[in-house]
Structures are given as structure tokens and as C-alpha cells.
Motif scaffolding. Sequence first.
Motif, short mmCIF file in Angstrom:
data_model
loop_
_atom_site.label_atom_id
_atom_site.label_comp_id
_atom_site.label_asym_id
_atom_site.label_seq_id
_atom_site.Cartn_x
_atom_site.Cartn_y
_atom_site.Cartn_z
N LYS A 166 0.83 -1.21 0.00
CA LYS A 166 0.00 0.00 0.00
C LYS A 166 0.87 1.26 0.00
O LYS A 166 0.57 2.23 -0.70
CB LYS A 166 -0.94 0.00 1.20
N GLU A 167 1.93 1.27 0.78
CA GLU A 167 2.80 2.45 0.85
C GLU A 167 3.48 2.74 -0.49
O GLU A 167 3.53 3.89 -0.93
CB GLU A 167 3.85 2.28 1.97
N TYR A 168 4.00 1.71 -1.15
CA TYR A 168 4.65 1.93 -2.44
C TYR A 168 3.63 2.25 -3.53
O TYR A 168 3.92 3.04 -4.43
CB TYR A 168 5.55 0.74 -2.81
N ALA A 169 2.44 1.66 -3.44
CA ALA A 169 1.39 2.01 -4.40
C ALA A 169 1.02 3.48 -4.26
O ALA A 169 0.86 4.20 -5.25
CB ALA A 169 0.16 1.12 -4.19
N LYS A 170 0.92 3.97 -3.01
CA LYS A 170 0.63 5.39 -2.76
C LYS A 170 1.71 6.27 -3.38
O LYS A 170 1.41 7.29 -4.01
CB LYS A 170 0.58 5.69 -1.26
N LEU A 171 2.95 5.89 -3.18
CA LEU A 171 4.08 6.66 -3.71
C LEU A 171 4.01 6.78 -5.23
O LEU A 171 4.16 7.87 -5.78
CB LEU A 171 5.39 6.00 -3.30
N VAL A 172 3.71 5.68 -5.90
CA VAL A 172 3.62 5.68 -7.37
C VAL A 172 2.44 6.53 -7.83
O VAL A 172 2.57 7.34 -8.75
CB VAL A 172 3.54 4.25 -7.91
N ILE A 173 1.30 6.39 -7.16
CA ILE A 173 0.12 7.18 -7.52
C ILE A 173 0.39 8.68 -7.34
O ILE A 173 0.02 9.49 -8.18
CB ILE A 173 -1.11 6.74 -6.70
N GLU A 174 1.03 9.04 -6.23
CA GLU A 174 1.33 10.45 -5.97
C GLU A 174 2.22 11.04 -7.06
O GLU A 174 2.03 12.18 -7.46
CB GLU A 174 2.00 10.60 -4.61
N GLN A 175 3.19 10.27 -7.53
CA GLN A 175 4.11 10.76 -8.57
C GLN A 175 3.47 10.71 -9.95
O GLN A 175 3.85 11.47 -10.83
CB GLN A 175 5.40 9.94 -8.56
N GLY A 176 2.54 9.79 -10.14
CA GLY A 176 1.91 9.58 -11.43
C GLY A 176 2.76 8.67 -12.31
O GLY A 176 3.99 8.67 -12.20
N ILE A 177 2.10 7.90 -13.16
CA ILE A 177 2.79 6.96 -14.04
C ILE A 177 2.89 7.57 -15.43
O ILE A 177 1.88 7.92 -16.04
CB ILE A 177 2.06 5.61 -14.09
N SER A 178 4.09 7.66 -15.93
CA SER A 178 4.35 8.20 -17.25
C SER A 178 4.27 7.09 -18.29
O SER A 178 4.61 5.94 -18.00
CB SER A 178 5.74 8.85 -17.28
N ASP A 179 3.87 7.43 -19.50
CA ASP A 179 3.91 6.47 -20.60
C ASP A 179 5.17 6.66 -21.44
O ASP A 179 5.28 6.15 -22.55
CB ASP A 179 2.65 6.53 -21.46
N ASN A 180 6.13 7.38 -20.87
CA ASN A 180 7.43 7.60 -21.51
C ASN A 180 8.50 7.44 -20.44
O ASN A 180 8.43 8.10 -19.40
CB ASN A 180 7.47 9.00 -22.12
N ALA A 181 9.48 6.60 -20.68
CA ALA A 181 10.51 6.32 -19.68
C ALA A 181 11.51 7.46 -19.52
O ALA A 181 12.16 7.56 -18.48
CB ALA A 181 11.25 5.04 -20.04
#
Length: 158
Positions: free
Chosen positions: A136-151
Motif C-alpha cells: 500500500k505504501e509503495y502504491a501510494k508513492l507511485v500514484i502520488e508521482q503519477g505513471i508516465s507512458d514515456n521512460a
Amino acid sequence: MAEVESFTLDHTKVKAPYVRLIAEEHGKKGDVIANYDLRFLQPNEKEMPTGTIHTLEHLLADLMRDRLDGIIDISPFGCRTGFHLITWGVPSATEVAKALTEVLTIVVNDIQFKDIQGVSEKECGNYRDHSLFGAKEYAKLVIEQGISDNAFERNVVK
């Protein structure tokens, strides 16, 4: 020796979190499989604890299949910064990022330990090494930063 694409990637240039198409392979009968890099953490800066990445592996294996057709496998990177996603066909990085964002939101808001598939001694090869709290903690971190479709450039998918 065969060249492994992941070992040729300049890990100092990528900007996590992101979804990246690593490769698509075409079979002799026209079948196509794709391999994606689902990168949660910036390489060589952070890594997920094994219990966390193990629990996320179980959750992604279940929940991503409900949102994205053709999933063959989801498995963690040895470096513990993300996952490989193998699919039949080639969904766009944007489609994968949207599905992943939805799944991580469900992990944060809705999942309880009883909801995780395959965590008993009979079903899992290392059933004692799970952490829903960490997932849950790492999922929150990723959601907060947002997922890019470009590396390589931050293009957060909404």
C-alpha cells in the motif's frame, strides 16, 4: 552471448514511475507478444523490500488481468524497482499505465489481506514473506508521482 535489452538500457536516464515497451516478438504463425517495463522506483536510488514486491506481484497478477486483455505474466525485476509485464498483443504504454494506476488505487483504498490470492503455504513458495502495508505504501508513492507512458520524459497518464 545474447544481448539482453534490459542490460543495454541506460538506467541513469529513465524517470520513474513509468511504463515502457521493452520489446515485441512476432511468432512464425503471426502471434505477437510484448514485454513491458513497469517501473515503480528510480533505479539505483530505491528498491522495494521483498515482502512488499512479493505482495504487489500477487495483487498485480490478479487485478491487472481484470483490466487488460492478454496478460501472460507479471513478475518482479531482480533489482526490486518494478515488474515485467508480458502480454499477447501490444497494448499501448498509455493503456497499460491507466490500468496500472487503477489497480494501484484499488490496492491503496480497497484491498485487505484476505483479498490477496495465493498467500497460503499450499499456494505460495514463500508465503511468510508478504507485506500488504508495504504494498500500500509503495502504491501510494507511485500514484502520488503519477505513471508516465514515456521512460525518458515525464508524461503522466491521467
